[in-house]
Write an enzyme that holds these catalytic residues in place. Structure first.
Site, PDB file in Angstrom:
ATOM      1  N   CYS A 193      34.585  50.344  61.951  1.00  0.00           N
ATOM      2  CA  CYS A 193      34.366  50.899  63.291  1.00  0.00           C
ATOM      3  C   CYS A 193      32.882  50.972  63.651  1.00  0.00           C
ATOM      4  O   CYS A 193      32.254  52.036  63.594  1.00  0.00           O
ATOM      5  CB  CYS A 193      35.004  52.269  63.489  1.00  0.00           C
ATOM      6  SG  CYS A 193      35.064  52.668  65.239  1.00  0.00           S
ATOM      7  N   CYS A 371      37.549  48.955  70.193  1.00  0.00           N
ATOM      8  CA  CYS A 371      36.780  50.130  69.819  1.00  0.00           C
ATOM      9  C   CYS A 371      36.761  51.096  71.003  1.00  0.00           C
ATOM     10  O   CYS A 371      36.120  50.812  72.017  1.00  0.00           O
ATOM     11  CB  CYS A 371      35.350  49.726  69.432  1.00  0.00           C
ATOM     12  SG  CYS A 371      34.463  51.085  68.684  1.00  0.00           S
TER      13      CYS A 371
HETATM   14  C1  LIG Z   1      34.586  57.482  61.340  1.00  0.00           C
HETATM   15  C2  LIG Z   1      35.575  56.370  61.575  1.00  0.00           C
HETATM   16  C3  LIG Z   1      35.992  56.115  62.863  1.00  0.00           C
HETATM   17  C4  LIG Z   1      36.885  55.084  63.109  1.00  0.00           C
HETATM   18  N1  LIG Z   1      37.309  54.888  64.403  1.00  0.00           N
HETATM   19  C5  LIG Z   1      38.200  53.912  64.661  1.00  0.00           C
HETATM   20  C6  LIG Z   1      38.707  53.735  65.985  1.00  0.00           C
HETATM   21  O1  LIG Z   1      38.368  54.474  66.897  1.00  0.00           O
HETATM   22  N2  LIG Z   1      39.584  52.733  66.201  1.00  0.00           N
HETATM   23  C7  LIG Z   1      40.016  51.908  65.187  1.00  0.00           C
HETATM   24  O2  LIG Z   1      40.837  51.039  65.437  1.00  0.00           O
HETATM   25  N3  LIG Z   1      39.540  52.040  63.930  1.00  0.00           N
HETATM   26  C8  LIG Z   1      38.659  53.025  63.637  1.00  0.00           C
HETATM   27  N4  LIG Z   1      38.187  53.191  62.349  1.00  0.00           N
HETATM   28  C9  LIG Z   1      38.417  52.119  61.350  1.00  0.00           C
HETATM   29  C10 LIG Z   1      39.785  52.138  60.688  1.00  0.00           C
HETATM   30  O3  LIG Z   1      40.085  53.397  60.158  1.00  0.00           O
HETATM   31  C11 LIG Z   1      39.827  51.089  59.574  1.00  0.00           C
HETATM   32  O4  LIG Z   1      39.336  49.873  60.070  1.00  0.00           O
HETATM   33  C12 LIG Z   1      41.233  50.889  59.051  1.00  0.00           C
HETATM   34  O5  LIG Z   1      41.686  52.066  58.419  1.00  0.00           O
HETATM   35  C13 LIG Z   1      41.281  49.703  58.086  1.00  0.00           C
HETATM   36  O6  LIG Z   1      42.532  49.631  57.466  1.00  0.00           O
HETATM   37  P1  LIG Z   1      42.660  48.997  55.995  1.00  0.00           P
HETATM   38  O7  LIG Z   1      44.103  49.024  55.676  1.00  0.00           O
HETATM   39  O8  LIG Z   1      41.920  47.740  55.924  1.00  0.00           O
HETATM   40  O9  LIG Z   1      41.863  50.033  55.060  1.00  0.00           O
HETATM   41  P2  LIG Z   1      42.150  51.562  54.802  1.00  0.00           P
HETATM   42  O10 LIG Z   1      42.981  52.143  55.896  1.00  0.00           O
HETATM   43  O11 LIG Z   1      40.830  52.194  54.545  1.00  0.00           O
HETATM   44  O12 LIG Z   1      43.039  51.589  53.472  1.00  0.00           O
HETATM   45  C14 LIG Z   1      42.608  51.076  52.238  1.00  0.00           C
HETATM   46  C15 LIG Z   1      43.510  51.655  51.151  1.00  0.00           C
HETATM   47  O13 LIG Z   1      43.320  50.898  49.951  1.00  0.00           O
HETATM   48  C16 LIG Z   1      43.334  51.772  48.854  1.00  0.00           C
HETATM   49  N5  LIG Z   1      42.631  51.114  47.750  1.00  0.00           N
HETATM   50  C17 LIG Z   1      41.322  50.802  47.659  1.00  0.00           C
HETATM   51  N6  LIG Z   1      41.059  50.164  46.507  1.00  0.00           N
HETATM   52  C18 LIG Z   1      42.234  50.067  45.858  1.00  0.00           C
HETATM   53  C19 LIG Z   1      42.620  49.520  44.599  1.00  0.00           C
HETATM   54  N7  LIG Z   1      41.724  48.932  43.787  1.00  0.00           N
HETATM   55  N8  LIG Z   1      43.918  49.606  44.217  1.00  0.00           N
HETATM   56  C20 LIG Z   1      44.840  50.180  45.036  1.00  0.00           C
HETATM   57  N9  LIG Z   1      44.531  50.712  46.227  1.00  0.00           N
HETATM   58  C21 LIG Z   1      43.253  50.664  46.626  1.00  0.00           C
HETATM   59  C22 LIG Z   1      42.660  53.035  49.373  1.00  0.00           C
HETATM   60  O14 LIG Z   1      43.029  54.174  48.602  1.00  0.00           O
HETATM   61  C23 LIG Z   1      43.190  53.105  50.813  1.00  0.00           C
HETATM   62  O15 LIG Z   1      44.353  53.905  50.909  1.00  0.00           O
HETATM   63  C24 LIG Z   1      37.348  54.267  62.057  1.00  0.00           C
HETATM   64  C25 LIG Z   1      36.935  54.544  60.750  1.00  0.00           C
HETATM   65  C26 LIG Z   1      36.071  55.590  60.495  1.00  0.00           C
HETATM   66  C27 LIG Z   1      35.659  55.900  59.086  1.00  0.00           C
END
Ligand SMILES: Cc1cc2nc3c(=O)[nH]c(=O)nc-3n(C[C@H](O)[C@H](O)[C@H](O)COP(=O)(O)OP(=O)(O)OC[C@H]3O[C@@H](n4cnc5c(N)ncnc54)[C@H](O)[C@@H]3O)c2cc1C
Length: 443
Positions: A193, A371
């Site tokens: 983000c 965003c």
């Molecule tokens: C402050 C902030 C504001 C944001 N605002 C927005 C917004 O307004 N709009 C928007 O769309 N997005 C927003 N985001 C971004 C959004 O939250 C992420 O882009 C999204 O969660 C990505 O999803 P993901 O599944 O890739 O990763 P995540 O949701 O982070 O999940 C990753 C998972 O993998 C697990 N994991 C990691 N390593 C391992 C391993 N080796 N073995 C097993 N499990 C593992 C972790 O425990 C976690 O549960 C924001 C993020 C933040 C921090």
């Protein structure tokens, strides 16, 4: 291949929890096998697992994630601004993961793509036919000397919306601020983000204006050479910054925090060897991010940046056709957001199903990301764009303008959409609505 757990190695059986198999076994070595392995149960992992868990049948999908809680991280900005509470932003992991999947509460420590097998921290192995990697991106607070010390000290004025550990500190910092500098930083690394570091600056500036606190100077210090990647919204944001009296400094990178003196040290990225110190009353830090180690150290799976090397159109791994990736852990050259994950879900569903059926992959991801740039208590610019930073707006009005409707969408509608539809595999982004609202003329 059927999902099984090798009993030969089993010391204690799986515990059955509310209809879900949660493996909490303390066995020496458990061997599992499944049709689809999902590594990571965050936004991408949980949503894609939900699509396949009931379709493939009980325990044919295995999800590995060590986390107790699943956070809707997009709510962190609203928590920092005092508009939501931390307990509204998460659910227990057990309650969001699909019931028909087997959850291994563990961390994947090694992936052997040649054997189609992973090993976990507890020593279990899981063989898979297909794997989706969704491990997200890591926060690197340790990289900046003094930062963790400042974050842990309640009176330091240092805060960060990026972690559930510290996000509740931000609003207190805003409320106490009555003079001096409030500095907001953006690091010299990929981040999730990319709008979040500046949203909280505008929210703080709005709070100061509403409460007549004229002695506070709000600074947004970013390592980027631009205020925002997509030019259309960058133009809007420069106007917001001017209106809210937020001073934007480009090409500057936070390298040290001195919480005892309330000083932040920055390095100039445009003038080599130049550093400077700024005093602060409040310092909001977006920490440097790094790719998850299990991918970064695996040279078969990652590229030179350490992210999972997948095709930007099909989401399939560039070397291993039975591996796909989604979300922040990938090399996809788009802004890392939950909205991007939603935009990838439909493509992943279609292409993964095609691969499983031995068919050609035909679906292509266009880089859609969004965003919601909250600019104060009641206003938001809803940025939506593609790989080329061209707007891909859902609504038939100019989304480059601050709007209250978009603020309410961000605050009240999106959390519902996330928990009730996306995590259940029922939301693949707004593409279909975009087409309807633009009478079929939009991409
Ligand atoms: C402050 C902030 C504001 C944001 N605002 C927005 C917004 O307004 N709009 C928007 O769309 N997005 C927003 N985001 C971004 C959004 O939250 C992420 O882009 C999204 O969660 C990505 O999803 P993901 O599944 O890739 O990763 P995540 O949701 O982070 O999940 C990753 C998972 O993998 C697990 N994991 C990691 N390593 C391992 C391993 N080796 N073995 C097993 N499990 C593992 C972790 O425990 C976690 O549960 C924001 C993020 C933040 C921090």
């Amino acid at each position: 291949m059927n999902c099984y757990k090798s009993l030969a190695y089993l010391k204690s059986p799986c515990r059955i929890l509310t209809g879900r198999n949660l493996s909490t076994s303390t066995a020496l070595r458990d061997q599992h096998s499944c049709r689809l392995l999902v590594v990571g149960g965050g936004a991408g992992g949980c949503s894609i697992a939900a699509k396949y868990a009931s379709k493939l049948g009980k325990n044919k999908v295995i999800i590995i994630d060590p986390a107790d809680r699943h956070y809707y991280q997009a709510m962190f900005t609203m928590i920092g601004g005092g508009m939501k509470k931390l307990n509204q932003s998460y659910k227990e992991m057990e309650d969001v993961l699909p019931k028909d999947a087997l959850w291994l509460k563990d961390t994947v420590t090694e992936i052997d793509p040649k054997k189609s097998q992973v090993t976990t921290q507890k020593g279990d192995t899981v063989a898979y036919d297909y794997m989706v990697v969704a491990t997200g991106i890591e926060l690197d607070f340790e990289k900046i000397p003094g930062l963790l010390e400042g974050l842990k000290d309640h009176r330091s004025g240092v805060c960060s919306n990026y972690s559930p550990l510290y996000v509740t500190k931000t609003y207190g910092c805003i409320q106490r601020l009555d003079s001096g500098n409030a500095i907001f930083t953006y690091p010299n690394s990929p981040v999730k983000c990319a709008g979040a570091p500046q949203k909280i600056a505008y929210i703080t500036a709005d709070y100061m204006q509403r409460n007549g606190r004229k002695n506070v100077k709000v600074l947004y210090n970013t390592a980027l050479p631009v205020i925002f990647k997509a030019p259309k919204y960058a133009t809007s944001l420069w106007k917001v910054a001017e209106k809210k009296k937020v001073k934007v400094n480009l090409n500057v990178d936070l390298i040290e925090v001195r919480p005892d003196k309330k000083e932040a040290v920055f390095k100039s990225l445009s003038k080599p060897d130049e550093t400077f110190v700024q005093e602060y009353q409040m310092l909001h830090v977006c920490p440097p991010h790094r790719p998850t180690p299990v991918i970064a150290r695996n040279k078969e799976l990652s590229d030179s940046t350490g992210f999972l090397a997948i095709d930007k159109g099909t989401l399939q791994h560039v070397k291993y056709p039975n591996i796909f990736g989604i979300g922040d852990c990938t090399t996809l050259p788009t802004s890392k957001t939950g909205a991007a994950v939603a935009g990838q879900l439909g493509v992943l569903r279609k292409n993964l199903s095609a691969a499983m059926a031995g068919k050609t992959l035909t679906s292509t991801y266009d880089g859609y990301t969004s965003c919601p740039l909250v600019t104060g208590y009641g206003s938001c610019i809803m940025a939506e764009f593609d790989y080329d930073s061209n707007p891909l707006e859902t609504f038939p009005f100019d989304q480059g303008v601050e709007r209250r409707t978009m603020f309410l969408m961000k605050k009240d509608v999106m959390p519902q959409l996330y928990f009730n539809l996306m995590l259940r595999g029922l939301w693949e982004g707004p593409g279909i609505f975009r087409k309807i609202m633009h009478l079929g003329l939009s991409k």
